[in-house]
Structure formats: structure tokens, C-alpha cells
Design an enzyme around this catalytic site. Structure first.
Site, PDB file in Angstrom:
ATOM      1  N   PRO A 167      76.498  21.279 101.641  1.00  0.00           N
ATOM      2  CA  PRO A 167      75.425  21.799 100.772  1.00  0.00           C
ATOM      3  C   PRO A 167      74.648  20.666 100.103  1.00  0.00           C
ATOM      4  CG  PRO A 167      77.511  21.939  99.621  1.00  0.00           C
ATOM      5  CD  PRO A 167      77.827  21.416 101.003  1.00  0.00           C
ATOM      6  N   LYS A 168      73.946  19.880 100.910  1.00  0.00           N
ATOM      7  CA  LYS A 168      73.318  18.655 100.420  1.00  0.00           C
ATOM      8  C   LYS A 168      71.850  18.865 100.085  1.00  0.00           C
ATOM      9  CE  LYS A 168      76.455  15.566 102.873  1.00  0.00           C
ATOM     10  NZ  LYS A 168      76.606  14.249 103.504  1.00  0.00           N
ATOM     11  N   THR A 169      71.437  18.205  99.018  1.00  0.00           N
ATOM     12  CA  THR A 169      70.036  18.133  98.648  1.00  0.00           C
ATOM     13  C   THR A 169      69.786  16.780  98.007  1.00  0.00           C
ATOM     14  OG1 THR A 169      68.231  19.327  97.564  1.00  0.00           O
ATOM     15  CG2 THR A 169      70.294  19.125  96.335  1.00  0.00           C
TER      16      THR A 169
END
Length: 251
Positions: free
Chosen positions: A114-116
Site C-alpha cells: 500500500p505505497k504512496t
């Protein structure tokens, strides 16, 4: 380009993919981990079934990647929630913020992370290990830990890093129908612990609408660790398909 050749490319853009076709090897991956107790109701609102919660524990992490094949050095921060799945205890990766676009794109597309984009940092200041996370110009997390106060056993440190990890693989389709909606599992097995320490720690989380770490508020610090490793990430495997469950009409 012939039609049969298109599927052999890993990502878009077709002729210049956003990330390299490599299995990244991390050299001198440095962790600041702070495990804290939060509100059980807050966890229930964000942890997807069929994962289950026992104690309401969250691990806030800041990682400084000394060198990574395909990406180079970068930093990362986020939250992992302690969960249980079919009797196995592990962690659910809730949120991750990076300062490297290639690693962000690869983690989301090739994996299920769940990367941002964010601006994490890990450094030493006046005898204190400091981990921070900024989103844009605003500070959203600040962690401090006494620098190398007490040695930690390598096996204990390794157990923290190699805990089974669960993630959501969500890929939108066209229209309102998702293309992929899966719970996946991964577990790091190729890891060398170089240094490991523990000590007193504090953690502050600040409210932000697009980086809502403070939605899991800090109620009590449980433990802290500072670990230096070399490791290789392991591939993720699906363990639950939400689309098949939905098609079957039961949960």
C-alpha cells in the site's frame, strides 16, 4: 511490435517501464520500529476480513534503504497492524510512504504493497534516533528512540522482520467492477541481521486528511527496536479472493 510480444513487457510505459525488472536486494536496510497500543475500534474499521485482531497493536516503522538494486537508496515509513489469519499470527500492512517513485510503482503493481509518495527520514540527533514522516510540507509522524541503549539478540530482531505479512492486492477494472481483489501473504526468509538495539521511545502522530496515521492513535508504547539488515523480499501469494467470495454469495 507484434501482438504476441506485448504481454512479455512488465509494466507501462511499454518501452520505458516505471521500474526495473529485478528482484530488489536491500543492503544496509535500517529500521526504526515502535510498537504501540491503539484503540480496538479504530483497528476494526480498517482491517479487512478475514483477518482477525487480538490485541490492538500497531508497529510504526521508518526504514532507510542504504542501497537497493534497481532503485538506489531511499526511505520509507508506515504502519503495520498485528493480526491473525487461520490461526497464524502476522502483520497487515496498512500504509506505506516512500520518497522514491520507482519503488512506489513497483510495490503497488508488481506486489500488493500500500505505497504512496511521502517524505520519510531517519537520522541521529543528540544521542537520539529520530524517525519522521512528512506529507507535502506538513509533519505527520515523529518518533524518537534512545540511540543504541541496549543490544537486542539477533534472533529476536530477525523474528520481527520475518513475521508473516498480509496485504491487499486491489486492481481496478473498467467501470465499477474490480479486476483483482485479493488478500495476499508474504514472508521474508533471506535476511542477515547486522546490528540490533532496543531502548526507550516516544511517538507522535499528527492528523492529516491524506496521511491519516493518527486515525490509529497512540495510547501506550509497548516496545522499540533499531535494526540494521541485508535482505531480499519474498514473492507474495494469494490466500483469499474477495471476488470469488462475492460471486459465491457468502463470506
Amino acid at each position: 511490435m507484434k501482438e504476441v510480444d506485448v504481454a512479455g513487457h512488465i509494466a507501462t510505459p511499454l518501452m520505458n517501464p516505471a521500474y526495473a525488472p529485478v528482484v530488489p536486494r536491500f543492503t544496509n536496510r535500517e529500521y526504526l520500529n515502535i510498537v504501540y497500543r491503539t484503540d480496538a475500534d479504530a483497528l476494526r474499521a480498517v482491517v479487512p476480513e478475514p483477518l482477525e485482531i487480538d490485541e490492538p497493536l500497531v508497529r510504526f516503522e521508518v526504514m532507510r534503504m542504504g542501497d537497493v538494486t534497481g532503485y538506489g537508496p531511499y526511505s520509507e515509513s508506515g504502519q503495520a497492524i498485528q493480526v491473525r489469519y487461520e490461526g497464524e499470527r502476522g502483520e497487515y500492512l496498512h500504509a506505506m510512504y516512500l520518497d522514491n517513485f520507482q519503488a512506489t510503482a513497483s510495490g503497488r503493481e508488481a506486489g500488493a504493497y500500500p505505497k504512496t509518495i511521502g517524505s520519510p527520514g531517519l537520522y541521529v540527533d543528540s544521542g537520539v534516533l529520530v524517525g519522521v514522516l512528512d506529507y507535502g510540507t506538513l509533519r505527520v509522524a515523529a518518533a524518537t528512540m534512545g540511540y543504541k541503549h541496549h543490544p537486542m539478540e539477533a534472533e529476536e530482531a530477525k523474528a520481527q522482520i520475518t513475521v508473516p505479512t498480509y496485504l491487499l492486492k486491489l486492481v481496478p477494472g473498467f467501470g465499477d467492477v474490480p479486476q483483482v481483489a485479493q488478500l495476499v501473504r508474504t514472508e521474508i526468509t533471506d535476511v542477515v541481521v547486522k546490528e540490533a538495539w532496543t531502548g526507550p521511545a516516544r511517538l507522535q502522530l499528527f492528523e492529516h486528511v491524506l496521511a491519516p496515521l493518527a486515525d490509529l492513535p497512540v495510547r501506550e508504547i509497548v516496545s522499540a527496536s533499531h535494526i540494521l539488515t541485508d535482505l531480499t523480499l519474498a514473492p507474495a501469494k494469494p490466500v483469499h479472493d474477495y471476488l470469488r467470495t462475492e460471486a459465491g454469495g457468502s463470506r
